[in-house]
Design an enzyme around this catalytic site. Structure first.
Site, PDB file in Angstrom:
ATOM      1  N   GLY A 226       0.792  -1.192  -0.059  1.00  0.00           N
ATOM      2  CA  GLY A 226       0.098  -0.093   0.020  1.00  0.00           C
ATOM      3  C   GLY A 226       0.934   1.212   0.059  1.00  0.00           C
ATOM      4  O   GLY A 226       2.010   1.256  -0.381  1.00  0.00           O
ATOM      5  N   SER A 227       0.414   2.371   0.550  1.00  0.00           N
ATOM      6  CA  SER A 227       0.909   3.637   0.359  1.00  0.00           C
ATOM      7  C   SER A 227       2.372   3.684   1.363  1.00  0.00           C
ATOM      8  O   SER A 227       2.194   2.960   2.530  1.00  0.00           O
ATOM      9  CB  SER A 227       0.105   4.568   0.461  1.00  0.00           C
ATOM     10  N   THR A 228       3.198   4.479   0.963  1.00  0.00           N
ATOM     11  CA  THR A 228       4.383   4.834   1.945  1.00  0.00           C
ATOM     12  C   THR A 228       3.714   5.409   3.235  1.00  0.00           C
ATOM     13  O   THR A 228       4.234   5.017   4.444  1.00  0.00           O
ATOM     14  CB  THR A 228       5.251   5.711   1.456  1.00  0.00           C
ATOM     15  N   GLY A 231       2.475   2.578   5.361  1.00  0.00           N
ATOM     16  CA  GLY A 231       3.481   1.604   5.694  1.00  0.00           C
ATOM     17  C   GLY A 231       4.389   2.140   6.977  1.00  0.00           C
ATOM     18  O   GLY A 231       4.583   1.485   7.588  1.00  0.00           O
ATOM     19  N   GLU A 248       5.642  -3.399   0.903  1.00  0.00           N
ATOM     20  CA  GLU A 248       5.817  -3.057  -0.408  1.00  0.00           C
ATOM     21  C   GLU A 248       4.865  -1.896  -0.723  1.00  0.00           C
ATOM     22  O   GLU A 248       3.758  -1.719  -0.799  1.00  0.00           O
ATOM     23  CB  GLU A 248       5.072  -4.096  -1.344  1.00  0.00           C
ATOM     24  N   CYS A 282       1.784   0.156  -8.842  1.00  0.00           N
ATOM     25  CA  CYS A 282       2.911   0.501  -8.027  1.00  0.00           C
ATOM     26  C   CYS A 282       3.971   0.688  -9.011  1.00  0.00           C
ATOM     27  O   CYS A 282       4.792   1.931  -9.003  1.00  0.00           O
ATOM     28  CB  CYS A 282       3.309  -0.303  -7.036  1.00  0.00           C
TER      29      CYS A 282
HETATM   30  P1  NAD Z   1      -3.390   2.496   1.498  1.00  0.00           P
HETATM   31  O1  NAD Z   1      -1.893   2.698   2.292  1.00  0.00           O
HETATM   32  O2  NAD Z   1      -4.299   3.596   1.722  1.00  0.00           O
HETATM   33  O3  NAD Z   1      -4.193   1.032   2.012  1.00  0.00           O
HETATM   34  C1  NAD Z   1      -3.651  -0.014   1.839  1.00  0.00           C
HETATM   35  C2  NAD Z   1      -4.392  -0.972   3.062  1.00  0.00           C
HETATM   36  O4  NAD Z   1      -4.000  -0.599   4.075  1.00  0.00           O
HETATM   37  C3  NAD Z   1      -5.745  -0.934   2.937  1.00  0.00           C
HETATM   38  O5  NAD Z   1      -6.225  -2.487   3.049  1.00  0.00           O
HETATM   39  C4  NAD Z   1      -6.019  -0.322   3.982  1.00  0.00           C
HETATM   40  O6  NAD Z   1      -7.391  -0.341   4.704  1.00  0.00           O
HETATM   41  C5  NAD Z   1      -5.039  -0.558   5.058  1.00  0.00           C
HETATM   42  N1  NAD Z   1      -4.788   0.516   5.996  1.00  0.00           N
HETATM   43  C6  NAD Z   1      -5.011   1.827   6.130  1.00  0.00           C
HETATM   44  N2  NAD Z   1      -4.427   2.309   7.140  1.00  0.00           N
HETATM   45  C7  NAD Z   1      -4.062   1.232   8.082  1.00  0.00           C
HETATM   46  C8  NAD Z   1      -3.745   1.195   9.450  1.00  0.00           C
HETATM   47  N3  NAD Z   1      -3.327   2.317  10.007  1.00  0.00           N
HETATM   48  N4  NAD Z   1      -3.387   0.043   9.795  1.00  0.00           N
HETATM   49  C9  NAD Z   1      -3.386  -1.168   8.984  1.00  0.00           C
HETATM   50  N5  NAD Z   1      -3.844  -1.006   7.963  1.00  0.00           N
HETATM   51  C10 NAD Z   1      -4.223   0.321   7.304  1.00  0.00           C
HETATM   52  O7  NAD Z   1      -2.973   2.216  -0.126  1.00  0.00           O
HETATM   53  P2  NAD Z   1      -3.945   1.992  -1.325  1.00  0.00           P
HETATM   54  O8  NAD Z   1      -4.155   3.374  -1.719  1.00  0.00           O
HETATM   55  O9  NAD Z   1      -4.767   0.866  -1.078  1.00  0.00           O
HETATM   56  O10 NAD Z   1      -3.037   1.623  -2.412  1.00  0.00           O
HETATM   57  C11 NAD Z   1      -2.130   2.367  -3.288  1.00  0.00           C
HETATM   58  C12 NAD Z   1      -0.749   2.335  -2.857  1.00  0.00           C
HETATM   59  O11 NAD Z   1       0.143   1.011  -2.901  1.00  0.00           O
HETATM   60  C13 NAD Z   1       0.268   3.290  -3.990  1.00  0.00           C
HETATM   61  O12 NAD Z   1       1.166   4.026  -3.116  1.00  0.00           O
HETATM   62  C14 NAD Z   1       1.006   2.228  -4.631  1.00  0.00           C
HETATM   63  O13 NAD Z   1       2.237   2.426  -5.359  1.00  0.00           O
HETATM   64  C15 NAD Z   1       1.071   1.134  -3.530  1.00  0.00           C
HETATM   65  N6  NAD Z   1       1.483  -0.277  -4.014  1.00  0.00           N
HETATM   66  C16 NAD Z   1       2.848  -0.650  -3.871  1.00  0.00           C
HETATM   67  C17 NAD Z   1       2.931  -2.007  -4.260  1.00  0.00           C
HETATM   68  C18 NAD Z   1       4.317  -2.751  -4.268  1.00  0.00           C
HETATM   69  O14 NAD Z   1       4.626  -3.713  -4.647  1.00  0.00           O
HETATM   70  N7  NAD Z   1       5.393  -2.029  -3.758  1.00  0.00           N
HETATM   71  C19 NAD Z   1       2.043  -2.773  -5.166  1.00  0.00           C
HETATM   72  C20 NAD Z   1       0.722  -2.200  -5.250  1.00  0.00           C
HETATM   73  C21 NAD Z   1       0.415  -0.878  -4.645  1.00  0.00           C
END
Ligand code: NAD
Length: 476
Positions: A226-228, A231, A248, A282
Site C-alpha cells: 500500500g502507500s508509504t 507503511g 511493498e 506500483c
Molecule cells: P493504502 O495505504 O491507503 O491502503 C492499503 C491497505 O492498508 C488497505 O487495506 C487499508 O485499509 C489498510 N490500512 C490503512 N490504514 C491502516 C492502518 N493504520 N493500519 C493497518 N492497515 C491500514 O494504499 P492504497 O491506496 O490502497 O494503495 C495504493 C498504494 O499502494 C500506492 O502507493 C501504490 O504504489 C502502492 N502499491 C505498492 C505495491 C508494491 O509492490 N510496492 C503494489 C501495489 C500498490
C-alpha cells in the site's frame, strides 16, 4: 445486492453493519461487505494460531498439492473472478496491452502454481568428523496480510500463497474499496484448505480492523502492500512486539529515454507501461526523462496515443482504460493537474475529468515540467504523465535518483548493453531495459529507500516468510 461475509475458522461470519462497495464505472454500490471490528480480528488470529501447529507440521508435498488445488480452483472460476475484479476496480476485462482483469486472474493462478513449487532447501554449512551444521527455514506463525485496491486479487495471492507454502497461517484484510474478488478467492481456497489456515476479515474505511491486526500480539509477521504513509504507521505499530515486516510501498518510477531510440516504436511501449490500469500500478512508469534531441517528437507521439486510447466501462470488451478506482484518487489527480498548470506544465492532451457519474479522467500528457511540482516529485497513481527534458545522461540519472522512492526504473535505447550500464546506476529495486514494470513469479521484486522493505517472489520472497534455525549436531 451481493453481500460479502468474513471467513474465520472455515466459517462465514456476518457482522451487524455493512459498508458499500462502489463500481467506479458508475459511482454506485454493487455490493456490500461485513464491517468487522477488533473482536473479529481476535477471532481470526485465534483460529489461525490453532491451525498453525497442524499446517506447519504437514509434509511439504501435501501443502504443495493443496496449493496447486487452489490454483486450479482459481482457473475454474476465472470468468467469475474477472467480472468481480472489473466491477470493484474498474479495470477493463482485457485492457491496454492485455493488462486487465484477465491478466490479474491469470497472474493469480500462475503465481499460485509457481510459488507452490518453490523449495526451501536445508543448507549444509559443515559436515565433517567433528560436526554437521545445517540451516533450516521454519514457518513464523500467523501472518497478517493487508492489501491495497489496485491489484486486489493478485496482491492477495502474492501475500497468501508464499506464506502458506512456507507453513504459516494467514489472516487477510483486503482494502475496504475492493474486498469482493478477494473474498471469493478465500471462499474457494477454504473449500480446499483446513479450517483456520486462511481467514478473511473485512473492515470499513477508518475501522479498527487494520490497526488491530497490525498491533495484535498473536501475529508474527505483517506483509503489507500500500502507500508509504500507511507503511510508516504499520512499521511504528509493529515495533511494539518486534514483528517481522515486508512492506511493498509506493513508487515514483523514472524512465530514461536515450537519443538513439526509434521514437514511434518506443512511444507505443512507453504508453502501455505508463497507462495500463490507468497508471494505478506500483511499478508503472511515473516520470519520463527524454533526451532533448527527440523530446518534441516523443511528446507528440505519446499525446497521439493518449488521445486515441479507448476509455470506458471495463466490462465492455473494447475498453483499454477504465475509470480511476475511487473518488479520492480522482480528486488527487485533479490537484496534481492544477499544480502542474501552476508550474507552467504544457498539457498536450487530456487534463480533465470525463462526463458521467463514473470516475473517468482523460489520459493526459504534460510537457515542460521540472522537479519541484507534485506531478514530478510525488506518486500520481493515475492517467497523467509528466515528460521531462534532459541534456546529458549523468544529469538524467541524478534527477531520476533524486527522489525518496526507489521501486523501479527503466532505460530505453537501441543499445541494450549501454542502457544496462546506465540502469545499474539507478537507485531502485528493479531495473528494466526497454521495458518497465514487468514482474515474474520467480524473480525478486521490492523497493528500496521509501518504497519498502524486503522483497516478494521466488526463493528470496519465500524466505521472508521464514526464520532461520541453525542446527549443530556434534559427532564426537
Ligand atoms: P493504502 O495505504 O491507503 O491502503 C492499503 C491497505 O492498508 C488497505 O487495506 C487499508 O485499509 C489498510 N490500512 C490503512 N490504514 C491502516 C492502518 N493504520 N493500519 C493497518 N492497515 C491500514 O494504499 P492504497 O491506496 O490502497 O494503495 C495504493 C498504494 O499502494 C500506492 O502507493 C501504490 O504504489 C502502492 N502499491 C505498492 C505495491 C508494491 O509492490 N510496492 C503494489 C501495489 C500498490
Amino acid at each position: 445486492m451481493k453481500t460479502i461475509s468474513m471467513l474465520i475458522d472455515g466459517q462465514p461470519v456476518v457482522a451487524s453493519q455493512h459498508f458499500p462497495v462502489i463500481n467506479p464505472a458508475t459511482g454506485a454500490a454493487f455490493a456490500e461487505a461485513a464491517a468487522g471490528d477488533a473482536t473479529h480480528v481476535d477471532a481470526a488470529v485465534a483460529a489461525a494460531r490453532r491451525a498453525f501447529a497442524g499446517w506447519s507440521a504437514r509434509p511439504e508435498g501435501e501443502r504443495q498439492a493443496l496449493l496447486h488445488a487452489v490454483g486450479a480452483a482459481i482457473e475454474a472460476h476465472m470468468p467469475e473472478l474477472m467480472q468481480l475484479v472489473t466491477l470493484e476496480t474498474g479495470k477493463p476485462l482485457n485492457g491496454l496491452g492485455g493488462v486487465g482483469a484477465g491478466m490479474e486472474v491469470g497472474g493469480a493462478m500462475a503465481w499460485t502454481h509457481v510459488t507452490a513449487d518453490l523449495a526451501l532447501p536445508v543448507e549444509v554449512i559443515q559436515d565433517n568428523a567433528e560436526a554437521r551444521v545445517e540451516v533450516h527455514r521454519k514457518a513464523l506463525g500467523v501472518v497478517a496480510s493487508i492489501t491495497p485496491w489496485n491489484w486486489p486479487l493478485m496482491i492477495a495471492i502474492w501475500h497468501v500463497i508464499p506464506a502458506l507454502r512456507a507453513g504459516n497461517t494467514v489472516v487477510l484484510k483486503p482494502s475496504e474499496l475492493t474486498p469482493v474478488a478477494t473474498a471469493r478467492f478465500v471462499e474457494l481456497a477454504n473449500a480446499i484448505l483446513p479450517p483456520g489456515v486462511l481467514n478473511l476479515v473485512t473492515g470499513a474505511a477508518g475501522s479498527a480492523v487494520g490497526p488491530a491486526l497490525v498491533a495484535h500480539p498473536g501475529v508474527a509477521k505483517i506483509i503489507f502492500t500500500g502507500s508509504t504513509a500507511t507503511g510508516r504507521k504499520i512499521m511504528a505499530s509493529a515495533a511494539a512486539s518486534l514483528k517481522r515486516l515486508t512492506l511493498e510501498l509506493g513508487g515514483n518510477d523514472a524512465g530514461i529515454v536515450l537519443p538513439d531510440v526509434d521514437v514511434k516504436a518506443v512511444a507505443e511501449k512507453l504508453f502501455a507501461v505508463t497507462f495500463h490500469n490507468n497508471g494505478q500500478t506500483c511499478a508503472c512508469l511515473k516520470r519520463l526523462y527524454v533526451h532533448e534531441s527527440i523530446y518534441e517528437a516523443l511528446c507528440a507521439e505519446l499525446a497521439r496515443l493518449a488521445s486515441q486510447a479507448v476509455v470506458g466501462d471495463g466490462l465492455l470488451p473494447e475498453t483499454q482504460l477504465g475509470p480511476v478506482q475511487n473518488a479520492m484518487q480522482l480528486a488527487k489527480i485533479e490537484e496534481f493537474a492544477a499544480d502542474a498548470r501552476a508550474h507552467g506544465g504544457r498539457f498536450l492532451c487530456g487534463g480533465e475529468r470525463l462526463p458521467g457519474s463514473g470516475y473517468f479522467y482523460a489520459p493526459t500528457i504534460v510537457a515542460d515540467l521540472v522537479e519541484g511540482c507534485r506531478l514530478v516529485d510525488e506518486e500520481q497513481f493515475g492517467p497523467i504523465l509528466p515528460v521531462i527534458k534532459y541534456r546529458d545522461i549523468d544529469e538524467a540519472v541524478r534527477r531520476a535518483n533524486d527522489n525518496p522512492n526507489g521501486l523501479g526504473g527503466s532505460v530505453w535505447s537501441a543499445d541494450p548493453a549501454a542502457a544496462a550500464a546506465i540502469g545499474r546506476r539507478l537507485e531502485c529495486g528493479s531495473v528494466w531495459i526497454n521495458q518497465h514494470g514487468a514482474v515474474q513469479p520467480d524473480a525478486p521484486f521490492g523497493g528500496i529507500k521509501q518504497s519498502g522493505i524486503g522483497v516478494g517472489f521466488g526463493e528470496h520472497g519465500l524466505a521472508e516468510f521464514t526464520s532461520l534455525q541453525t542446527l549443530k549436531i556434534m559427532k564426537s
